[in-house]
Design a protein around this motif. Structure first.
Motif, mmCIF file in Angstrom:
data_model
loop_
_atom_site.group_PDB
_atom_site.id
_atom_site.type_symbol
_atom_site.label_atom_id
_atom_site.label_comp_id
_atom_site.label_asym_id
_atom_site.label_seq_id
_atom_site.Cartn_x
_atom_site.Cartn_y
_atom_site.Cartn_z
ATOM 1 N N SER A 11 5.173 14.805 -7.263
ATOM 2 C CA SER A 11 6.377 14.095 -7.687
ATOM 3 C C SER A 11 6.918 13.198 -6.572
ATOM 4 O O SER A 11 7.951 12.567 -6.735
ATOM 5 N N ARG A 12 6.191 13.139 -5.441
ATOM 6 C CA ARG A 12 6.620 12.330 -4.293
ATOM 7 C C ARG A 12 5.612 11.229 -4.000
ATOM 8 O O ARG A 12 4.408 11.474 -3.968
ATOM 9 N N ALA A 13 6.110 10.032 -3.772
ATOM 10 C CA ALA A 13 5.283 8.897 -3.354
ATOM 11 C C ALA A 13 6.089 8.067 -2.377
ATOM 12 O O ALA A 13 7.327 8.103 -2.385
ATOM 13 N N TRP A 14 5.401 7.314 -1.523
ATOM 14 C CA TRP A 14 6.083 6.481 -0.540
ATOM 15 C C TRP A 14 5.189 5.311 -0.157
ATOM 16 O O TRP A 14 3.958 5.408 -0.217
ATOM 17 N N PRO A 15 5.804 4.196 0.241
ATOM 18 C CA PRO A 15 5.023 3.051 0.725
ATOM 19 C C PRO A 15 4.581 3.283 2.162
ATOM 20 O O PRO A 15 5.271 3.951 2.929
ATOM 21 N N GLU A 16 3.437 2.762 2.497
ATOM 22 C CA GLU A 16 2.899 2.868 3.860
ATOM 23 C C GLU A 16 2.876 1.525 4.582
ATOM 24 O O GLU A 16 3.015 1.474 5.789
ATOM 25 N N GLN A 17 2.640 0.445 3.817
ATOM 26 C CA GLN A 17 2.422 -0.852 4.468
ATOM 27 C C GLN A 17 2.729 -1.972 3.481
ATOM 28 O O GLN A 17 2.490 -1.840 2.281
ATOM 29 N N VAL A 18 3.239 -3.086 4.007
ATOM 30 C CA VAL A 18 3.476 -4.287 3.208
ATOM 31 C C VAL A 18 2.801 -5.443 3.927
ATOM 32 O O VAL A 18 2.926 -5.585 5.149
ATOM 33 N N THR A 19 2.062 -6.252 3.179
ATOM 34 C CA THR A 19 1.381 -7.394 3.776
ATOM 35 C C THR A 19 1.435 -8.582 2.822
ATOM 36 O O THR A 19 1.680 -8.425 1.627
ATOM 37 N N LEU A 20 1.168 -9.753 3.366
ATOM 38 C CA LEU A 20 1.076 -10.973 2.567
ATOM 39 C C LEU A 20 -0.353 -11.506 2.547
ATOM 40 O O LEU A 20 -0.620 -12.530 1.948
ATOM 41 N N SER A 21 -1.275 -10.798 3.195
ATOM 42 C CA SER A 21 -2.659 -11.239 3.311
ATOM 43 C C SER A 21 -3.526 -10.709 2.166
ATOM 44 O O SER A 21 -3.671 -9.495 2.000
ATOM 45 N N MET A 71 0.874 -1.175 0.000
ATOM 46 C CA MET A 71 0.000 0.000 0.000
ATOM 47 C C MET A 71 0.906 1.218 0.000
ATOM 48 O O MET A 71 1.845 1.296 0.785
ATOM 49 N N TRP A 72 0.617 2.176 -0.927
ATOM 50 C CA TRP A 72 1.465 3.353 -1.058
ATOM 51 C C TRP A 72 0.627 4.587 -1.336
ATOM 52 O O TRP A 72 -0.545 4.488 -1.699
ATOM 53 N N ARG A 73 1.234 5.747 -1.134
ATOM 54 C CA ARG A 73 0.522 7.020 -1.295
ATOM 55 C C ARG A 73 1.354 8.002 -2.105
ATOM 56 O O ARG A 73 2.578 7.919 -2.142
ATOM 57 N N VAL A 74 0.652 8.978 -2.704
ATOM 58 C CA VAL A 74 1.271 10.087 -3.428
ATOM 59 C C VAL A 74 0.961 11.363 -2.651
ATOM 60 O O VAL A 74 -0.158 11.545 -2.168
ATOM 61 N N ASP A 75 1.946 12.240 -2.528
ATOM 62 C CA ASP A 75 1.782 13.522 -1.854
ATOM 63 C C ASP A 75 0.896 14.424 -2.719
ATOM 64 O O ASP A 75 1.252 14.734 -3.853
#
Length: 160
Positions: free
Chosen positions: A96-106, A87-91
């Motif tokens: 021009s900025r984006a970052w990941p928020e969460q990583v899951t295997l579910s 799961m990731w977001r854009v400012d």
């Protein structure tokens, strides 16, 4: 004493492309999910930037396996192509900025995030991580046995 939950620490690589076509100023792609052994530090770091394409590594994401997500892990493993869900977001102020928020295997958790209108992309799960997830799921989750229900038209009127 409570049993410690199994956990992996990973880092996410996001690729940013400047003007990939005439309709977009910026495009972001989740490029990789790699084990985070602690060598990356705590802060994001630019791996490469040639002015057109940049790759940034975001370390420090803990992927924890929870018992109540067993079905989601099982569904991911039995999909035929198990994946990381990122799961990731854009400012909004600086697109021009984006970052990941969460990583899951579910699979189920990823579905809930998508239902909440979040951006979720996936990447293939490596063989070592797949074996780790499979071993945990085999030991901790049993899918419910599906029972066939008789159509109402075949039941007695008092049982409908």
């Amino acid at each position: 004493m409570r049993e410690a939950l199994p956990q992996l620490r990973v880092a996410v690589v996001i690729e940013r492309q400047h003007q990939p076509n005439v309709w977009e100023d910026w495009r972001f792609v989740i490029a990789d999910v790699v084990p985070d052994t602690g060598l990356f530090g705590d802060a994001p770091r630019v791996l490469r930037d040639d002015g057109k394409t940049a790759q940034t590594l975001y370390p420090g994401f803990d992927v924890t396996l929870f018992h109540d997500e067993g079905e989601g892990y099982y569904l991911n493993l039995t999909s035929g192509a198990p994946v990381w869900f990122v799961m990731w977001r854009v400012d909004d102020e600086h697109p021009s900025r984006a970052w990941p928020e969460q990583v899951t295997l579910s699979y189920n958790e990823a579905g809930r995030l998508l239902d909440a209108q979040e951006r979720v992309d996936n990447l293939p799960l490596g063989a070592d991580e797949r074996e780790w997830l499979q071993a945990w799921t085999d030991a901790n989750y049993r899918p419910e046995v599906k029972q066939r229900k008789r159509p109402a038209s075949f039941r007695a009127p008092g049982q409908r």
